[in-house]
Design an enzyme around this catalytic site. Structure first.
Site, PDB file in Angstrom:
ATOM      1  N   SER A 104       0.122  -2.479  13.005  1.00 46.56           N
ATOM      2  CA  SER A 104      -0.508  -3.219  11.923  1.00 46.56           C
ATOM      3  C   SER A 104       0.491  -3.548  10.814  1.00 46.56           C
ATOM      4  CB  SER A 104      -1.710  -2.432  11.390  1.00 46.56           C
ATOM      5  OG  SER A 104      -2.414  -3.169  10.433  1.00 46.56           O
ATOM      6  N   ASP A 255      -2.155  -9.675   7.663  1.00 51.28           N
ATOM      7  CA  ASP A 255      -1.298  -8.514   7.902  1.00 51.28           C
ATOM      8  C   ASP A 255      -0.612  -8.649   9.256  1.00 51.28           C
ATOM      9  OD1 ASP A 255      -3.462  -7.982   9.549  1.00 51.28           O
ATOM     10  OD2 ASP A 255      -3.663  -5.892   8.964  1.00 51.28           O
TER      11      ASP A 255
END
Length: 477
Positions: A104, A255
């Site tokens: 992530s 992200d």
């Protein structure tokens, strides 16, 4: 050499660790074999779908995991480079368990895995992840415990990017929008692949009325421009400047694995995730009502630190808010329990029943684009109604006695006669009366660090600052 301890990298709802010191190909293979035994096999899955992000270590790790899956007689469907929500789409649309290799927003040295059962159902603490960890640990500690299948599974490859884009476009139709200029900051993450495919024509889909100004679309797991974590304000600065410089209608920041999206308005000002939650909730409620669903049967999930405005807009629309703890596993569980149509978090994760209760930043972004494109005013005017209150944002304090400090704050709340609850940390609120404006606080301990996290919201800035400073005084005394 002693086998590594997997408890250091298998977290509450994913795998995350430094490569290769904590997480390497041998560990990935063991986790793949364990996933096949614990999740895919008992669920009678004939295959598992596997995707990965743009980190340098992702191809090797995902390939090793796939080999582990196949060693148990389960086929693999490898979709290659993908965003996390594209992997969820694959798991949902194909009814297959899945694994997404990504860390992530974490720095380049990290990698990890997000696991799902068929239908994009999460694999976490209460749904099989500890069992996967323990079986993988057994395989690493004692290779003789391996129980290979009679035959290896077969490897398949498939590109699902266009299908993913078509599916999202079927949920939010942007074709009749007025033309918008949007700056998109992919942070060298997976939105650099998915944004031009879904919102543009790179996957062969028809053109939409969008002029896209791209920022950092080159896939680069070293993140050469800034961290892929738009929750940190410093990582929004480039986007904010670009929106103003290009005279854009809005900006979108994703992200690293593109499952979260942050929005800035035409002035370059950030729009709170609570405002986006309220906006999307209204749109999803209206869609259900148009289908003939009784509005009082509609549920929307939000966490304890979402703005009070979120609840107010849901109630005003006639639907029912469902309040839950912070964290995507809690949101997903409550959505499934209540068959909720939508859920939102302060961290800019947005969950949709139509997307198998999974989170997708791209679909949330499309709702914002559609809402803006359906009217003539600027985004700042559109979202102003959804942000009527003053918020402190999350304030972290390093402490040595989190429980004792929380008790001190709870005692202060009791002295004032404030209602409280402990659904997630301590929440207290003053409903507002006469010359005393509304405010509420939430104080939560970190699960992994010696931190207390304070959130304060109030009817106006002076009240918010007064309450914030009073509570911080007790925390940091």
């Amino acid at each position: 050499m002693a086998a590594p301890d997997l408890s250091s990298i298998v977290k509450a709802y994913d795998v995350r660790g430094l490569v290769p010191s904590q997480f390497d190909a041998s560990i990935a293979r063991a986790l793949g074999a364990a996933f096949a035994e614990v999740i895919a096999g008992p669920d009678q899955a004939k295959a598992a779908v596997i995707g990965h992000d743009m980190r340098d270590s992702s191809p090797e790790l995902s390939a090793a995991f796939a080999a582990g899956v196949r060693s148990r007689g389960i086929d693999t469907l490898e979709i290659g480079l993908a965003s996390t929500d594209e992997l969820y789409f694959a798991s949902g649309a194909l009814a297959l368990p899945g694994a997404m290799f990504t860390a992530s927003h974490n720095p380049a040295a990290y990698n990890g895995i997000k696991l799902t059962r068929a239908g994009a159902r999460p694999v976490g603490t209460d749904s099989g992840l500890p069992q996967v960890r323990d079986r993988a640990q057994e395989l690493l500690d004692d290779p003789a415990s391996e129980r290979p299948a009679d035959r290896d599974g077969t490897a398949h490859r498939r590109d699902l990017l266009a299908a993913y884009g078509e599916f999202l476009r079927g949920l939010v139709d942007l074709r009749s929008s007025r033309r918008l200029k949007v700056v998109i900051d992919a942070a060298n993450g997976m939105a650099g692949l998915t944004a031009p495919a879904v919102l543009g024509t790179d996957a062969g889909l028809p053109e939409l009325p969008l002029d896209i100004v791209s920022m950092y679309f080159d896939l680069d797991g070293t993140f050469p421009n800034h961290e892929a974590n738009p929750l940190d304000p410093k990582n929004l600065v480039d986007l904010q400047h670009a929106v103003v410089e290009h005279g854009a209608d809005l900006g979108l920041a994703f992200d690293g694995d593109a499952d979260r999206v942050f929005v800035v308005d035409e002035r370059g000002e950030p729009v709170s995730a609570s405002a986006i939650t309220a906006l999307v909730a209204e749109r999803e409620i209206a869609k259900e009502v148009a289908r003939g669903v009784d509005v009082d049967q509609i549920r929307i999930v939000h966490n304890v630190i979402s703005s009070r405005a979120v609840t107010e807009f849901i109630v005003r629309a006639g639907a029912q808010p469902v309040r839950t703890r912070v964290g995507h596993s809690y949101i997903k569980a409550e959505m499934a329990r209540h068959n909720a149509i939508f859920g939102g978090e302060h961290s800019a994760h947005y969950y949709f029943r139509a997307f198998w209760f999974a989170d997708t930043g791209m679909l949330a972004a499309m709702h914002v684009l559609a809402a803006l494109g359906e009217q003539d005013g600027p985004l700042s005017d559109l979202v102003a109604a959804y942000s009527p209150y003053a918020a402190s944002g999350e304030i972290n304090s390093t402490v040595t006695d989190a429980a004792g400090i929380t008790e001190r704050v709870a005692a202060w709340c009791a002295e004032q006669g404030l209602p409280t609850d402990t659904l997630d940390g301590l929440t207290a609120w003053h409903r507002g009366d006469g010359d005393s404006p509304m405010w509420w606080i939430n104080l939560r301990s970190s699960n992994t660090e010696p931190l207390l996290r304070l959130n304060v919201e109030a009817a106006d800035v002076p009240t918010m600052e007064r309450v914030r400073d009073t509570v911080l005084g007790m925390i940091r005394a």
